[in-house]
Write an enzyme that holds these catalytic residues in place. Structure first.
Site, PDB file in Angstrom:
ATOM      1  N   CYS A   1      84.578  11.077  82.904  1.00 15.86           N
ATOM      2  CA  CYS A   1      84.561   9.884  81.985  1.00 15.86           C
ATOM      3  C   CYS A   1      85.183   9.007  82.927  1.00 15.86           C
ATOM      4  O   CYS A   1      84.438   9.274  83.803  1.00 15.86           O
ATOM      5  CB  CYS A   1      85.303  11.080  81.548  1.00 15.86           C
ATOM      6  SG  CYS A   1      85.394  12.463  80.406  1.00 15.86           S
TER       7      CYS A   1
ATOM      8  N   ARG B   1      77.295   6.495  84.245  1.00 15.52           N
ATOM      9  CA  ARG B   1      77.875   7.551  84.426  1.00 15.52           C
ATOM     10  C   ARG B   1      77.381   8.517  83.216  1.00 15.52           C
ATOM     11  O   ARG B   1      77.931  10.087  83.862  1.00 15.52           O
ATOM     12  CB  ARG B   1      79.379   7.190  84.039  1.00 15.52           C
ATOM     13  CG  ARG B   1      80.371   6.563  85.855  1.00 15.52           C
ATOM     14  CD  ARG B   1      81.397   5.809  85.341  1.00 15.52           C
ATOM     15  NE  ARG B   1      82.184   6.958  84.821  1.00 15.52           N
ATOM     16  CZ  ARG B   1      83.055   7.240  86.382  1.00 15.52           C
ATOM     17  NH1 ARG B   1      83.637   6.589  87.421  1.00 15.52           N
ATOM     18  NH2 ARG B   1      83.938   8.157  86.217  1.00 15.52           N
TER      19      ARG B   1
ATOM     20  N   TRP C   1      83.288  12.256  78.531  1.00 13.26           N
ATOM     21  CA  TRP C   1      81.569  13.003  79.112  1.00 13.26           C
ATOM     22  C   TRP C   1      82.413  14.745  79.191  1.00 13.26           C
ATOM     23  O   TRP C   1      83.538  14.629  80.338  1.00 13.26           O
ATOM     24  CB  TRP C   1      81.360  13.484  80.637  1.00 13.26           C
ATOM     25  CG  TRP C   1      80.333  14.020  81.099  1.00 13.26           C
ATOM     26  CD1 TRP C   1      80.949  15.589  81.677  1.00 13.26           C
ATOM     27  CD2 TRP C   1      79.547  14.158  81.320  1.00 13.26           C
ATOM     28  NE1 TRP C   1      79.293  15.917  82.563  1.00 13.26           N
ATOM     29  CE2 TRP C   1      78.762  15.644  81.837  1.00 13.26           C
ATOM     30  CE3 TRP C   1      78.011  13.110  80.349  1.00 13.26           C
ATOM     31  CZ2 TRP C   1      77.536  15.522  82.030  1.00 13.26           C
ATOM     32  CZ3 TRP C   1      76.866  14.249  81.067  1.00 13.26           C
ATOM     33  CH2 TRP C   1      76.633  15.558  81.547  1.00 13.26           C
TER      34      TRP C   1
ATOM     35  N   ASN D   1      90.884  10.799  82.369  1.00 12.81           N
ATOM     36  CA  ASN D   1      89.316  11.491  82.981  1.00 12.81           C
ATOM     37  C   ASN D   1      90.201  11.980  83.813  1.00 12.81           C
ATOM     38  O   ASN D   1      90.883  12.138  84.791  1.00 12.81           O
ATOM     39  CB  ASN D   1      88.987  10.182  83.963  1.00 12.81           C
ATOM     40  CG  ASN D   1      87.665  10.427  85.027  1.00 12.81           C
ATOM     41  OD1 ASN D   1      87.225  11.605  84.507  1.00 12.81           O
ATOM     42  ND2 ASN D   1      87.233  10.230  86.176  1.00 12.81           N
ATOM     43  N   GLY D   2      89.171  13.687  83.768  1.00 16.77           N
ATOM     44  CA  GLY D   2      90.096  14.349  85.031  1.00 16.77           C
ATOM     45  C   GLY D   2      89.645  16.109  84.101  1.00 16.77           C
ATOM     46  O   GLY D   2      88.952  15.966  83.325  1.00 16.77           O
TER      47      GLY D   2
ATOM     48  N   GLU E   1      64.294  25.813  97.690  1.00 16.00           N
ATOM     49  CA  GLU E   1      65.123  24.807  96.951  1.00 16.00           C
ATOM     50  C   GLU E   1      64.670  23.455  98.082  1.00 16.00           C
ATOM     51  O   GLU E   1      64.010  22.192  97.349  1.00 16.00           O
ATOM     52  CB  GLU E   1      66.908  25.061  96.177  1.00 16.00           C
ATOM     53  CG  GLU E   1      67.093  23.663  96.354  1.00 16.00           C
ATOM     54  CD  GLU E   1      66.497  23.254  94.814  1.00 16.00           C
ATOM     55  OE1 GLU E   1      65.843  24.001  93.958  1.00 16.00           O
ATOM     56  OE2 GLU E   1      66.456  22.075  94.753  1.00 16.00           O
TER      57      GLU E   1
ATOM     58  N   LYS F   1      62.539  20.142  96.366  1.00 20.14           N
ATOM     59  CA  LYS F   1      63.065  18.760  96.444  1.00 20.14           C
ATOM     60  C   LYS F   1      62.159  17.926  97.491  1.00 20.14           C
ATOM     61  O   LYS F   1      62.273  16.812  96.770  1.00 20.14           O
ATOM     62  CB  LYS F   1      64.697  18.500  97.430  1.00 20.14           C
ATOM     63  CG  LYS F   1      65.771  19.444  96.305  1.00 20.14           C
ATOM     64  CD  LYS F   1      66.263  18.544  95.790  1.00 20.14           C
ATOM     65  CE  LYS F   1      66.362  19.392  94.429  1.00 20.14           C
ATOM     66  NZ  LYS F   1      66.270  19.496  93.803  1.00 20.14           N
TER      67      LYS F   1
ATOM     68  N   GLU G   1      58.940  17.009  95.415  1.00 22.01           N
ATOM     69  CA  GLU G   1      59.388  15.926  93.342  1.00 22.01           C
ATOM     70  C   GLU G   1      59.442  14.956  94.083  1.00 22.01           C
ATOM     71  O   GLU G   1      60.018  13.405  93.595  1.00 22.01           O
ATOM     72  CB  GLU G   1      60.028  16.532  92.869  1.00 22.01           C
ATOM     73  CG  GLU G   1      61.912  16.803  93.065  1.00 22.01           C
ATOM     74  CD  GLU G   1      62.808  17.103  91.960  1.00 22.01           C
ATOM     75  OE1 GLU G   1      62.630  17.204  91.130  1.00 22.01           O
ATOM     76  OE2 GLU G   1      63.316  18.172  92.510  1.00 22.01           O
TER      77      GLU G   1
ATOM     78  N   HIS H   1      52.026  37.573 107.322  1.00 17.43           N
ATOM     79  CA  HIS H   1      50.680  37.719 105.984  1.00 17.43           C
ATOM     80  C   HIS H   1      49.543  36.868 105.780  1.00 17.43           C
ATOM     81  O   HIS H   1      48.946  36.894 105.208  1.00 17.43           O
ATOM     82  CB  HIS H   1      51.127  38.524 104.597  1.00 17.43           C
ATOM     83  CG  HIS H   1      52.430  40.056 104.948  1.00 17.43           C
ATOM     84  ND1 HIS H   1      51.390  40.963 106.102  1.00 17.43           N
ATOM     85  CD2 HIS H   1      53.653  40.047 105.490  1.00 17.43           C
ATOM     86  CE1 HIS H   1      53.295  41.810 105.947  1.00 17.43           C
ATOM     87  NE2 HIS H   1      53.988  41.407 105.754  1.00 17.43           N
TER      88      HIS H   1
ATOM     89  N   LYS I   1      63.997  14.046  83.716  1.00 17.59           N
ATOM     90  CA  LYS I   1      65.104  14.874  83.841  1.00 17.59           C
ATOM     91  C   LYS I   1      65.507  15.742  83.042  1.00 17.59           C
ATOM     92  O   LYS I   1      65.746  16.631  83.198  1.00 17.59           O
ATOM     93  CB  LYS I   1      66.213  13.589  83.897  1.00 17.59           C
ATOM     94  CG  LYS I   1      68.016  14.075  84.454  1.00 17.59           C
ATOM     95  CD  LYS I   1      67.769  14.234  85.065  1.00 17.59           C
ATOM     96  CE  LYS I   1      68.979  15.327  85.937  1.00 17.59           C
ATOM     97  NZ  LYS I   1      69.368  16.103  87.652  1.00 17.59           N
TER      98      LYS I   1
HETATM   99  C1  AGP Z   1      65.211  19.648  89.382  1.00 21.42           C
HETATM  100  O1  AGP Z   1      65.099  19.135  90.854  1.00 21.42           O
HETATM  101  C2  AGP Z   1      63.942  18.867  89.179  1.00 21.42           C
HETATM  102  N1  AGP Z   1      64.311  18.362  88.484  1.00 21.42           N
HETATM  103  C3  AGP Z   1      64.087  19.955  87.654  1.00 21.42           C
HETATM  104  O2  AGP Z   1      63.251  21.484  89.020  1.00 21.42           O
HETATM  105  C4  AGP Z   1      64.885  21.002  87.348  1.00 21.42           C
HETATM  106  O3  AGP Z   1      65.415  21.797  87.556  1.00 21.42           O
HETATM  107  C5  AGP Z   1      64.181  21.508  86.276  1.00 21.42           C
HETATM  108  O4  AGP Z   1      63.308  20.775  85.238  1.00 21.42           O
HETATM  109  C6  AGP Z   1      64.919  22.595  84.597  1.00 21.42           C
HETATM  110  O5  AGP Z   1      65.854  21.632  84.473  1.00 21.42           O
HETATM  111  P1  AGP Z   1      67.852  22.199  83.513  1.00 21.42           P
HETATM  112  O6  AGP Z   1      68.616  22.515  84.537  1.00 21.42           O
HETATM  113  O7  AGP Z   1      68.045  21.027  83.137  1.00 21.42           O
HETATM  114  O8  AGP Z   1      67.260  23.345  83.113  1.00 21.42           O
END
Ligand code: AGP
Length: 609
Positions: free
Chosen positions: A2, A27, A74, A98-99, A482, A486, A489, A505, A604
């Protein structure tokens, strides 16, 4: 998280409050509101939705005054709604917060029994009732705040005004930021700098366990015990845009650094280490329903799917329930075997990912019960499950998921312990041991954040690389995945995460002196074999970066670079291992000059299948 703003001085404050809230929009929020001393009493205007709806409301029902507070919410407790929006009012007092008030349920019970009526579902409203009770008993607002903080547990930065004390704003801080802007016979308050910068560059940063009182004539700082605190305002030379990122160059970097706090918030109020219990405020399933489970199905996408792979180890290891982990986009094509003994756990930061939502609907349509793990309150995936465990990461602005990922791990670890306790596969003392590991985790994550400079230096060595390999075994394999995701992307460099044992393999064919290979090789059950894989890569000229455990003297002789993590428990290692990989991806992207927060082609939240 928040955002709060406040003002007291000689000028009309409504415009400054609304503009200040506008400076906090980045935010992320789902409702907004203001409260103003309007010369008659307190006038409150608040609305679910974007700031524009609040502006329309204020235009329809104008309010004016020279002392007031404002808030962008939030949601952590209670869905987005007009009633749950701040400010919360009780009698003569209005509060913005906030918190997370961990003991809000106990306070709500006590205050309700004392005859007070709660109008919202939020934890924050309890603060307003406490302050009204103390001021109604004759205490001045500052003293009431001092009494109230003695009752509160959790994290907070709150501001309060009372119609009984014109021109007075009182604030308190514990574990959440609050900054005070000092002007010429006027004082500004905010959760961070952006709302202040167009009015003053003189800022006082409150510290934990401090109370601030402001009038048009001046400001007073004390600690919770009432001792005066002397602090000289700092001159702020940030640009407003820099201030939105808290001084960090990108939101992603800010969010990497926010992870200890986000994990702490996600754990807060849900762990009872003494009794070895995990408590969720939002799960409708009694113990016997959980004891009858035959299978857990985790469905997710991208980074959230990697969290699910870690969750499989946690739930199978602790609760001894078979776990399947599926990609949302693939799940429906295997005509899955699901019945009422299946618990579906969709994991999603946004709570709106279409593929994950489709998996949830498929599983529930075949009889599964569902508990979502989401970061956005009242998101679709949260609402369509039977219960939800909210990660409390706060808004994640960068497209690359970082703090959402580690808070998903925290939620999964708590869920695994909750299931283990309900099914009797782990005793109270055993659960306590794991909870104590989790208690130490934020501090250890802070230690790992200190590796950033070393990792930036490593990134510079590989700025021209054509590819990157990430190897891990067991619980570290999802982290290798992961790390590769990262890097891909946000830097657009091709990368592969691979099971270290599987390297021989096929993948080993890719290794030569131009191929950097990052190996997750912390002390633990997979250490010896992973060490061998590291040597196999090294023997083929691979440039090895090892991520290991502090004090392991072996790695330096087998890797070109070594990053050391503090020792930790089996299930907390993934939280620490992922941080260096996040930093590596970030700094490689900065070197490449890509758009770190908004990488090309990505969104996002992927709300299309
Ligand atoms: C992660 O860095 C990516 N932006 C992407 O893989 C993301 O994790 C995926 O689209 C799932 O999104 P969500 O967690 O909002 O469901």
């Amino acid at each position: 998280m928040c955002g709060i703003v406040g003002y007291t001085g000689r000028k009309q404050c409504v415009q400054a409050l609304l503009e200040g809230l506008g400076k906090l929009e980045y935010r992320g929020y789902d409702s907004a509101g203001i409260a103003v001393q309007d010369g008659v009493g307190l006038a409150v205007r608040k609305k679910e939705g974007k700031l524009a709806r609040l502006l329309e409301l204020v235009a329809r029902e104008p309010v004016s005054g020279t002392c007031g507070v404002g808030h962008t919410r939030w949601a952590t407790h209670g869905r987005p709604s007009d009633e749950n929006a701040h400010p919360h009012r009780s009698g003569a007092v209005a509060v913005v917060h906030n918190g997370i008030i961990e003991n809000h349920q106990a306070l709500r019970k006590c205050l309700t029994e004392a005859g007070r009526t709660f109008r919202s579902e939020t934890d924050s409203e309890a603060i307003a009732h406490l302050l009204d009770a103390f001021t109604s008993a004759g205490l001045p607002l500052e003293a009431a705040v001092r009494r109230a903080v003695a009752e509160l547990k959790g994290s907070y930065a709150f501001l309060a005004i009372s119609e009984k004390e014109p021109g007075t704003v009182v604030g308190a801080r514990m574990n959440c930021p609050m900054v005070v802007g000092v002007g010429d016979k006027e004082t500004f308050f905010a959760s961070d700098l952006p709302p202040l910068l167009s009015h003053t560059r003189q800022a006082l940063f409150l510290e934990d366990r401090e109370i601030v009182v402001a009038w048009p004539e001046g400001v007073r700082l004390t600690d919770f015990a009432g001792n005066l605190k002397h602090r000289t305002p700092q001159t702020i030379d940030w640009s407003p845009v820099m201030a939105e990122k808290g001084g960090y160059r990108h939101f992603m970097l800010k969010e990497i650094h926010e992870q200890p706090r986000a994990v702490l918030d996600t754990l807060s109020g849900r762990m009872l280490p003494k009794s070895g219990e995990v408590v969720f405020e939002t799960l409708p399933f009694p113990g016997e329903r959980l004891r009858g489970l035959k299978k857990v199905l985790i469905v997710a996408c991208g980074t959230s799917w990697h969290a699910g792979l870690v969750g499989k180890f946690m739930i199978e290891g602790l609760a001894r329930v078979p776990v399947e982990v599926d990609l949302g986009s693939e799940y429906r094509y295997r005509d899955p075997v699901v019945d009422e003994g299946t618990l579906c756990v969709p994991i999603s930061q946004s709570g709106e990912t279409a593929d994950t939502l489709a998996g949830l609907r498929e599983a529930r349509g075949k009889g599964a019960i569902a508990i979502s793990i989401c970061n956005v309150v009242s998101s679709t995936i949260a609402r369509e499950a039977d219960g939800v465990i909210y990660t409390r990461a706060g808004p994640e602005i960068g497209v690359a998921s970082t703090k959402a990922f580690t808070t998903q791990l925290a939620a999964l670890h708590l869920l695994a312990l909750h299931l283990a306790a309900a099914r009797g596969t782990r005793s109270g003392p055993e659960v306590s041991t794991h909870l104590r590991d989790l208690e130490e985790l934020p501090r250890k994550m802070e230690e790992v954040l200190k590796l950033e400079a070393a990792i930036a230096a490593i990134a510079r060595k590989y700025e021209d690389t054509r590819g990157f390999l990430f190897l891990g075994r067991g619980l570290s394999y999802p982290i290798a995945l992961e790390g590769a995701l990262k890097l891909k992307e946000i830097s657009y460099i091709h990368a592969e995460g691979y099971p270290a044992g599987e390297m021989k393999h096929s993948l080993i064919a890719l290794i030569d002196e131009r191929m950097p290979v990052l190996v997750l090789c912390a002390k633990g059950e997979t250490y010896e074999k992973t060490l061998s894989n590291m040597e196999e890569a090294r023997a083929r000229g691979g440039r090895v970066i090892a991520v290991g455990t502090e004090g392991d003297g072996v790695l330096a002789g087998k890797a070109e670079d070594v990053l050391y993590l503090p020792p930790c428990g089996r299930y907390t290692l993934p939280f620490l291992e992922v941080v260096p990989l996040q930093f590596l991806a970030y700094h490689m992207a900065v070197i490449k000059g890509t758009d770190v927060d908004q990488p090309r082609n990505l969104a996002k939240s992927v709300t299309v299948e």
